[in-house]
Design a protein around this motif. Sequence first.
Motif, PDB file in Angstrom:
ATOM      1  N   ASP A  29     -11.554  -3.596  15.154  1.00 11.11           N
ATOM      2  CA  ASP A  29     -12.270  -4.232  14.041  1.00 11.11           C
ATOM      3  C   ASP A  29     -12.269  -3.393  12.770  1.00 11.11           C
ATOM      4  O   ASP A  29     -13.268  -3.309  12.061  1.00 11.11           O
ATOM      5  N   GLY A  30     -11.123  -2.811  12.452  1.00 11.63           N
ATOM      6  CA  GLY A  30     -10.984  -2.120  11.177  1.00 11.63           C
ATOM      7  C   GLY A  30     -10.595  -3.077  10.063  1.00 11.63           C
ATOM      8  O   GLY A  30     -10.057  -4.167  10.299  1.00 11.63           O
ATOM      9  N   VAL A  31     -10.866  -2.673   8.829  1.00 16.31           N
ATOM     10  CA  VAL A  31     -10.500  -3.479   7.657  1.00 16.31           C
ATOM     11  C   VAL A  31      -9.752  -2.588   6.664  1.00 16.31           C
ATOM     12  O   VAL A  31     -10.224  -1.498   6.309  1.00 16.31           O
ATOM     13  N   PHE A  32      -8.604  -3.064   6.216  1.00 16.07           N
ATOM     14  CA  PHE A  32      -7.784  -2.384   5.219  1.00 16.07           C
ATOM     15  C   PHE A  32      -7.512  -3.401   4.124  1.00 16.07           C
ATOM     16  O   PHE A  32      -6.714  -4.326   4.295  1.00 16.07           O
ATOM     17  N   ALA A  33      -8.208  -3.279   2.991  1.00 22.34           N
ATOM     18  CA  ALA A  33      -8.172  -4.366   2.009  1.00 22.34           C
ATOM     19  C   ALA A  33      -8.265  -3.838   0.583  1.00 22.34           C
ATOM     20  O   ALA A  33      -9.008  -2.894   0.293  1.00 22.34           O
ATOM     21  N   GLY A  34      -7.507  -4.482  -0.309  1.00 19.27           N
ATOM     22  CA  GLY A  34      -7.619  -4.206  -1.733  1.00 19.27           C
ATOM     23  C   GLY A  34      -7.042  -2.885  -2.180  1.00 19.27           C
ATOM     24  O   GLY A  34      -7.369  -2.404  -3.266  1.00 19.27           O
ATOM     25  N   ASN A  35      -6.149  -2.292  -1.393  1.00 17.33           N
ATOM     26  CA  ASN A  35      -5.622  -0.962  -1.696  1.00 17.33           C
ATOM     27  C   ASN A  35      -4.272  -1.026  -2.405  1.00 17.33           C
ATOM     28  O   ASN A  35      -3.496  -1.961  -2.216  1.00 17.33           O
ATOM     29  N   PHE A  36      -4.003   0.004  -3.212  1.00 19.34           N
ATOM     30  CA  PHE A  36      -2.676   0.250  -3.760  1.00 19.34           C
ATOM     31  C   PHE A  36      -2.059   1.421  -2.995  1.00 19.34           C
ATOM     32  O   PHE A  36      -2.671   2.493  -2.908  1.00 19.34           O
TER      33      PHE A  36
END
Length: 499
Positions: free
Chosen positions: A272-279
């Motif tokens: 349940d990890g979240v990886f979002a909105g990154n450059f």
Amino acid sequence: MRFFSLFVFSWILFALSPVSLGSERVTVASLDELRAAIKTAKPGSIIEVAKGTYELQRDLELKRLVGTPKLPITIRAGFLLQTRFIGRHVVKVRDSRHLVLEGFRFAMDEAAGGKNGLVSVRNCQDCRITRCDFSMRGAEDSEKNHTWLTLYGGASAHNQVDHNRFSGKRGRGYYLFITGEGDYVSQGDLIRRNHFVDRTYGKDENEFEAIRIGESRIGNVGGKSHTTIRENLFERCQGEDEIVSFKVGGGKFLTNSVIDCHGSIVFRDGNDGVFAGNFVIKTYQERPFADFRAGGVRFYGSGHRVYNNYFQGLDGTSMKAPLAIMHGAPAGSGAQGVADGLPASDCQVVHNTWVRCAQLRLGHASKKRPLPPENCEFSGNIVCETNDSQLLNLFEADGISFSGNILYANRSKETGIESREFSEREFRVVDPLLKQSEGLYRLSTESPVVDAAQAKYEFLTHDIDQEARDLKPDVGADELGTSSVRKPLTPSEVGPTAK
């Protein structure tokens, strides 16, 4: 002169913040005076340490300092970054609540500390380390783990590390380690607006991450920390194949910028990890060292979500690929029953953009990880242009479903889907007609990705610019026509002197 004036003005505003108005304030000019002031501190106390260099002849201990949400205990530099601690001893914060450490330079000798950190925060809740500079002195060839800042203990929770700078680490160990005691991991900590820079290459050996969260033995059986890493800048962090490793579940890596780093952000254990909105971007024209490979995100385990991210120029291969959805080992296998990574399952990779990257790995097996991904989604993504032989590498990817993706391989390269039959609903091979602006590739009004998504997701309410998605979402990380454009973070926007 203008920058200096703005800097002084912002520091004055901070010193007169509502938290400190009416509080008891004392200025100290020696370590003995500081230790005496610590012993008498109470809610609302502000201890300012005069500028200068202070050599620690013994550990500096801050024990049982308990403030309140409205009246924290604050220990800070009288002038931002002009109070420096050196020496062969460490700073220990213990059993405290609502305590703030602010504005110091930590430059102790790495040999003074181990895994517990040269600055360690144990069994503390709602404590904050802010606007400090960490630039410890150490040897590149040390075989010991010398971590710089550690949050740990069986009661650690809801601490914040923000607006700090971590730079120049050469030896083994982490800039920041969040762990616990026994089967407990520190809960709900926030890592925000920090600058992590110039982590020297460690030849891909273990314990050279910039940040490590938790223990594999805990994450492997479902343990979580709920750590949030948000709005940080990672530059030239090149220690090993894991820039940041989540070894427990529930971690969030949000709106960060990862520039010219070797390796990937890795959800190594836990769910349940979240990886979002990154450059995640590589700007190097030539590799800084032969083994340098800029990766993206890699994950094992279940329930992870990867969305609204922008990847450009990444040249990572194998596990350091721009995306690696991993095969895994059986539960309970491995040393002491800790599997060497569980297979990805029930994960979603949606509405991301990859431009001019090496091939994505959708499935990646090894002898010790034979189990393929299950029930994962790859939807609404743009993968375009490549300096590799193909865009996608599909390896035993039957457990991954596809919809609404746009592929475009330039210069007669392959997409990677030629050997399998896919419908246009799954993949369209068409030029997305992205336009370059200030180094990034954005949608144009002519783009065929506009309103072309095939699936909707409740969590996908905004795009990478944090602007609302419309009723017919566009493919990729960006939604055409939004009013603002986010860019990768710069050093002036993070660290001790940022607003």
